[in-house]
Motif scaffolding. Sequence first.
Motif, PDB file in Angstrom:
ATOM      1  N   UNK A  57      15.902   2.925  12.154  1.00 40.60           N
ATOM      2  CA  UNK A  57      15.767   3.905  11.181  1.00 40.60           C
ATOM      3  C   UNK A  57      15.038   3.400   9.867  1.00 40.60           C
ATOM      4  N   UNK A  58      13.984   3.984   9.475  1.00 42.26           N
ATOM      5  CA  UNK A  58      13.481   3.805   8.636  1.00 42.26           C
ATOM      6  C   UNK A  58      12.718   5.085   7.695  1.00 42.26           C
ATOM      7  N   UNK A  59      13.523   5.676   7.243  1.00 39.39           N
ATOM      8  CA  UNK A  59      13.180   7.125   6.808  1.00 39.39           C
ATOM      9  C   UNK A  59      11.781   7.175   6.078  1.00 39.39           C
ATOM     10  N   UNK A  60      11.635   6.454   5.117  1.00 43.08           N
ATOM     11  CA  UNK A  60      10.286   6.303   4.215  1.00 43.08           C
ATOM     12  C   UNK A  60       9.148   6.067   5.247  1.00 43.08           C
ATOM     13  N   UNK A  61       9.297   5.281   6.039  1.00 45.31           N
ATOM     14  CA  UNK A  61       8.049   5.023   6.931  1.00 45.31           C
ATOM     15  C   UNK A  61       7.948   6.150   7.991  1.00 45.31           C
ATOM     16  N   UNK A  62       8.925   6.676   8.454  1.00 47.68           N
ATOM     17  CA  UNK A  62       8.974   7.810   9.150  1.00 47.68           C
ATOM     18  C   UNK A  62       8.244   9.019   8.584  1.00 47.68           C
ATOM     19  N   UNK A  63       8.406   9.367   7.516  1.00 48.04           N
ATOM     20  CA  UNK A  63       7.929  10.315   6.645  1.00 48.04           C
ATOM     21  C   UNK A  63       6.456  10.123   6.475  1.00 48.04           C
ATOM     22  N   UNK A  64       5.800   8.780   6.270  1.00 45.07           N
ATOM     23  CA  UNK A  64       4.857   8.369   5.997  1.00 45.07           C
ATOM     24  C   UNK A  64       3.829   8.761   7.466  1.00 45.07           C
ATOM     25  N   UNK A  65       4.459   8.203   8.678  1.00 43.76           N
ATOM     26  CA  UNK A  65       3.902   8.367   9.827  1.00 43.76           C
ATOM     27  C   UNK A  65       3.639  10.041  10.316  1.00 43.76           C
ATOM     28  N   UNK A  66       4.706  10.638   9.994  1.00 44.85           N
ATOM     29  CA  UNK A  66       4.583  12.244  10.176  1.00 44.85           C
ATOM     30  C   UNK A  66       3.384  12.665   9.254  1.00 44.85           C
ATOM     31  N   UNK A  67       3.196  12.336   8.088  1.00 47.47           N
ATOM     32  CA  UNK A  67       2.089  12.648   7.273  1.00 47.47           C
ATOM     33  C   UNK A  67       0.787  12.254   7.775  1.00 47.47           C
ATOM     34  N   UNK A  68       0.428  10.919   7.974  1.00 50.95           N
ATOM     35  CA  UNK A  68      -0.490  10.633   8.684  1.00 50.95           C
ATOM     36  C   UNK A  68      -0.684  11.288   9.914  1.00 50.95           C
TER      37      UNK A  68
END
Length: 118
Positions: A57-68
């Motif tokens: 779990x890493x919510x910030x990196x996941x949201x960045x991944x999704x945006x990218x």
Amino acid sequence: MTEKLSAQRHTPDELSQELEALDMEIVRHAVICQVRLFDPGILNQVMDNNEQVCGEPHPTAFQSLRGLLYLHFDMHRQLAETYGPADAEVIIQRVHAHLKPRIGEQLHSLFERRASGA
């Protein structure tokens, strides 16, 4: 119209480099989250905001991944609008061919080692 004019100012080589940099950033965030991007259906789950695909779990990196990923797909759309689908596909395949040896097997083996506990 301004998007198209902006995209036409870049050469296919420049667009390839931009797409490659974007894709490397996607891979970096996938590694942080331990998301197996190349597994079937995973991209759709990331786009659907399903954090259950993360091995870590890493919510910030996941949201960045999704945006990218959104940027990645938008860039594909812009390439197709600017150069036509066939030429856009040539650019995209060139980027994939360049990235595959650098990240494909490494990303796969990274997750295989963690899954086996090595």
